[in-house]
Design a protein around this motif. Structure first.
Motif, mmCIF file in Angstrom:
data_model
loop_
_atom_site.group_PDB
_atom_site.id
_atom_site.type_symbol
_atom_site.label_atom_id
_atom_site.label_comp_id
_atom_site.label_asym_id
_atom_site.label_seq_id
_atom_site.Cartn_x
_atom_site.Cartn_y
_atom_site.Cartn_z
ATOM 1 N N LEU A 98 4.289 11.242 2.890
ATOM 2 C CA LEU A 98 4.242 9.623 2.706
ATOM 3 C C LEU A 98 5.991 9.232 2.584
ATOM 4 O O LEU A 98 6.863 9.826 1.810
ATOM 5 C CB LEU A 98 3.826 9.273 1.355
ATOM 6 C CG LEU A 98 1.985 9.421 1.048
ATOM 7 C CD1 LEU A 98 1.821 9.438 -0.204
ATOM 8 C CD2 LEU A 98 1.409 8.435 2.306
ATOM 9 N N ASP A 99 6.149 8.198 3.364
ATOM 10 C CA ASP A 99 7.415 7.317 3.273
ATOM 11 C C ASP A 99 7.732 6.994 2.082
ATOM 12 O O ASP A 99 6.747 5.917 1.399
ATOM 13 C CB ASP A 99 7.664 6.445 4.457
ATOM 14 C CG ASP A 99 7.822 7.223 5.776
ATOM 15 O OD1 ASP A 99 8.386 8.440 5.915
ATOM 16 O OD2 ASP A 99 7.082 6.569 6.730
ATOM 17 N N MET A 100 8.908 7.048 1.310
ATOM 18 C CA MET A 100 9.149 6.330 0.048
ATOM 19 C C MET A 100 9.769 4.901 0.584
ATOM 20 O O MET A 100 10.950 5.075 1.265
ATOM 21 C CB MET A 100 10.348 7.306 -0.407
ATOM 22 C CG MET A 100 9.825 8.476 -1.187
ATOM 23 S SD MET A 100 8.573 8.070 -2.585
ATOM 24 C CE MET A 100 9.573 7.516 -3.805
ATOM 25 N N CYS B 146 1.012 -1.254 0.058
ATOM 26 C CA CYS B 146 0.041 -0.060 0.035
ATOM 27 C C CYS B 146 0.807 1.133 -0.116
ATOM 28 O O CYS B 146 0.553 2.214 -0.780
ATOM 29 C CB CYS B 146 -1.000 0.132 1.079
ATOM 30 S SG CYS B 146 -2.210 -1.115 1.161
ATOM 31 N N ARG B 147 1.901 1.256 0.754
ATOM 32 C CA ARG B 147 2.748 2.575 0.935
ATOM 33 C C ARG B 147 3.465 2.685 -0.420
ATOM 34 O O ARG B 147 3.668 3.754 -1.091
ATOM 35 C CB ARG B 147 3.850 2.008 1.778
ATOM 36 C CG ARG B 147 4.644 3.387 2.422
ATOM 37 C CD ARG B 147 5.672 2.974 3.348
ATOM 38 N NE ARG B 147 5.425 2.330 4.323
ATOM 39 C CZ ARG B 147 4.897 2.910 5.563
ATOM 40 N NH1 ARG B 147 4.728 4.034 5.522
ATOM 41 N NH2 ARG B 147 4.550 2.116 6.510
ATOM 42 N N ALA B 148 4.025 1.504 -1.009
ATOM 43 C CA ALA B 148 4.586 1.665 -2.451
ATOM 44 C C ALA B 148 3.871 2.160 -3.271
ATOM 45 O O ALA B 148 4.123 3.143 -4.188
ATOM 46 C CB ALA B 148 5.199 0.200 -2.599
ATOM 47 N N ARG C 215 -5.223 6.199 9.212
ATOM 48 C CA ARG C 215 -4.413 6.232 10.455
ATOM 49 C C ARG C 215 -3.037 5.706 9.835
ATOM 50 O O ARG C 215 -1.930 6.500 10.359
ATOM 51 C CB ARG C 215 -4.895 5.821 11.767
ATOM 52 C CG ARG C 215 -6.147 6.333 12.245
ATOM 53 C CD ARG C 215 -6.156 6.055 13.571
ATOM 54 N NE ARG C 215 -6.732 4.379 13.618
ATOM 55 C CZ ARG C 215 -8.279 4.341 13.847
ATOM 56 N NH1 ARG C 215 -9.205 5.177 14.139
ATOM 57 N NH2 ARG C 215 -8.485 3.095 13.779
ATOM 58 N N GLN C 216 -3.007 4.708 9.398
ATOM 59 C CA GLN C 216 -1.666 4.008 9.206
ATOM 60 C C GLN C 216 -0.846 5.084 8.178
ATOM 61 O O GLN C 216 0.410 5.018 8.348
ATOM 62 C CB GLN C 216 -1.886 2.768 8.364
ATOM 63 C CG GLN C 216 -0.667 2.080 7.755
ATOM 64 C CD GLN C 216 0.193 1.315 8.815
ATOM 65 O OE1 GLN C 216 -0.772 0.784 9.534
ATOM 66 N NE2 GLN C 216 1.441 1.195 8.616
ATOM 67 N N PHE C 217 -1.380 5.874 7.280
ATOM 68 C CA PHE C 217 -0.690 6.827 6.253
ATOM 69 C C PHE C 217 -0.948 8.068 6.738
ATOM 70 O O PHE C 217 -0.387 8.976 5.823
ATOM 71 C CB PHE C 217 -0.824 6.209 4.707
ATOM 72 C CG PHE C 217 -0.491 4.996 4.612
ATOM 73 C CD1 PHE C 217 0.658 4.503 4.643
ATOM 74 C CD2 PHE C 217 -1.826 4.006 4.336
ATOM 75 C CE1 PHE C 217 1.088 3.135 4.330
ATOM 76 C CE2 PHE C 217 -1.165 2.523 3.996
ATOM 77 C CZ PHE C 217 0.121 2.282 3.878
#
Length: 435
Positions: free
Chosen positions: A222-224, A75-77, A109-111
């Motif tokens: 957002l963290d890469m 999801c983050r990616a 909340r996660q992101f």
């Protein structure tokens, strides 16, 4: 993960299904595109139909975000990749904001993505404030603002805005004369709706939207993620034939990406157009869809039926999910109760019913790990063939869908998300003697 990228993003959520999340997300996406914004839209949870409409509204592919099925890192990616391509990210939630395990609120909340609450204001005024404050504070979640749907008048909108106190009213949608049509699995497909682009433009026009407030929304950081681990090309040199037409269109874009990452070459063909399995195919993938709406045409597609039977007889791996499985049974009853002959690789008959037969996140335990996915169907397969396994439901671990094997065919109502376990996916598409 010390490198970050900033992008304007909101998660569009509601108190329940039926409030107008998809309509509002589509209207907002189309409005932002017409303002010159590059927009990327995501859909929370398992879904095939809403993303098709949202893709039409935004002009860009729509992918799934789900902390369990897709996983937090994927999801983050996906979010980080979208942030490099877009001025704005919209994430449509699933069901109510706090429904499900994990829920849309968990993802927000996660992101650290703020929530844009959609409320059906057609039968309320000042109570809107209580509803939205409850949505914000229960979790809690960060609340970006509100879009009120089915608003009757400017006076009605003013009452709602006053009730929200410290939460801004970003926009309103009037009651629509023409809404997005639906059928048993959700919205009707965009290509089936005459004038769909005109309807989306009309929705965008009817969205009264505070552009200044939108422009002042702080961006989400957002963290890469690190570069993903390279997948072993277990399908290198293999050609996978993928059925793709109006009867077979329920598949995740990530599934196709996973097959290609594993080294496969993809060839598309249309059973509905009576096209045969491509001659150079090493395996066949029949995703879900609406075969029951095209049962007569499929029953008369003799070239397709002969080719899939020949592939099966030759031991070619065939993976059939939900609608794909339905088309391989001996017979299929359509919504009117008429019975049509199908390809007959799987003994038994498929009968449609008005009551939902299966719904929810599930996974199947394999020697390679847990292959995750979901199920959603209104039909039942009646067969004497014994299942080789069952999926497990998430989060209860109760028994889920049956998985059948008939020769080289693996079939189930279970829709797998291939990226959740690429090694298990590769095994499905390899001849078992070579797996």
């Amino acid at each position: 993960m010390d490198k970050q990228i900033a992008v304007k993003a909101v998660l569009v959520a509601a108190v329940a299904s039926g409030q107008g999340k998809t309509t509002t997300t589509a209207a907002l996406a189309r409005k932002l595109v017409r303002m010159g914004q590059r927009v990327r839209v995501f859909k929370c949870g398992p879904d095939f139909i809403d993303p098709m409409l949202l893709e039409r509204a935004s002009g860009a592919p729509v992918r799934s975000l789900d902390l369990w099925m897709v996983g937090a890192e994927q999801c983050r990616a996906q979010l980080a990749q979208a942030a490099t391509e877009a001025d704005a990210i919209l994430i449509e939630g699933v069901m109510g904001l706090y429904d499900g395990t994990p829920s849309s609120a968990d993802l927000a909340r996660q992101f650290q993505v703020p929530v844009m609450a959609v409320i059906d204001a057609s039968a309320m005024a000042q109570t809107a404030g209580a509803l939205v404050h409850g949505l914000r504070d229960y979790g809690p979640v960060e609340m970006a603002g509100v879009i009120a749907n089915r608003v009757a008048s400017p006076g009605h909108a003013a009452m709602i805005a006053a009730s929200l106190r410290d939460i801004p009213l970003f926009g309103t949608l009037a009651r629509q004369d023409k809404s997005l049509p639906e059928r048993h699995l959700g919205l009707v497909l965009p290509d089936e709706v005459g004038g769909i682009d005109a309807l989306l433009d009309q929705l965008a026009d009817s969205l009264t939207f505070d552009e200044a407030a939108w422009n002042h929304l702080p961006p989400v950081q957002l963290d890469m993620p690190p570069a993903p681990a390279r997948q072993a090309p277990q399908l290198d040199g293999k050609t996978v034939a993928v059925a793709r037409d109006a009867a077979f269109m329920f598949l995740y874009p990530a599934n196709l990406d996973t097959l290609e990452t594993l080294g496969a070459t993809l060839r598309y063909f249309s059973p509905l157009a009576d096209e045969p399995v491509p001659a150079d195919a090493d395996a066949v993938y029949l995703p879900g869809g609406y075969p029951e709406l095209h049962a007569q045409a499929l029953s008369q597609a003799h070239t397709w039926r002969d080719s899939i039977r020949a592939a099966h007889a030759a031991g070619m791996p065939i993976v059939a999910e939900c609608g794909g499985m339905m088309a391989l049974a001996e017979t299929l009853s359509d919504p009117q109760g008429e019975i049509w002959p199908m390809a007959g690789l799987l003994p038994g008959e498929v009968r449609m019913q008005t009551r939902l037969a299966g719904l929810g996140s599930q996974g199947i335990i394999t020697p390679h790990g847990l292959l995750r996915g979901h199920t959603f169907h209104y039909s039942q397969l009646h067969t004497e063939l014994a299942p080789i396994a069952y999926t497990i439901k998430h989060p209860s671990d109760a028994q889920g869908e049956a998985v059948y094997r008939a020769g080289s065919l693996t079939a189930s109502y279970f829709h797998a998300y291939f990226a959740s376990c690429p090694a298990a996916t590769a095994a499905l598409f390899l001849r078992r003697s070579a797996a």
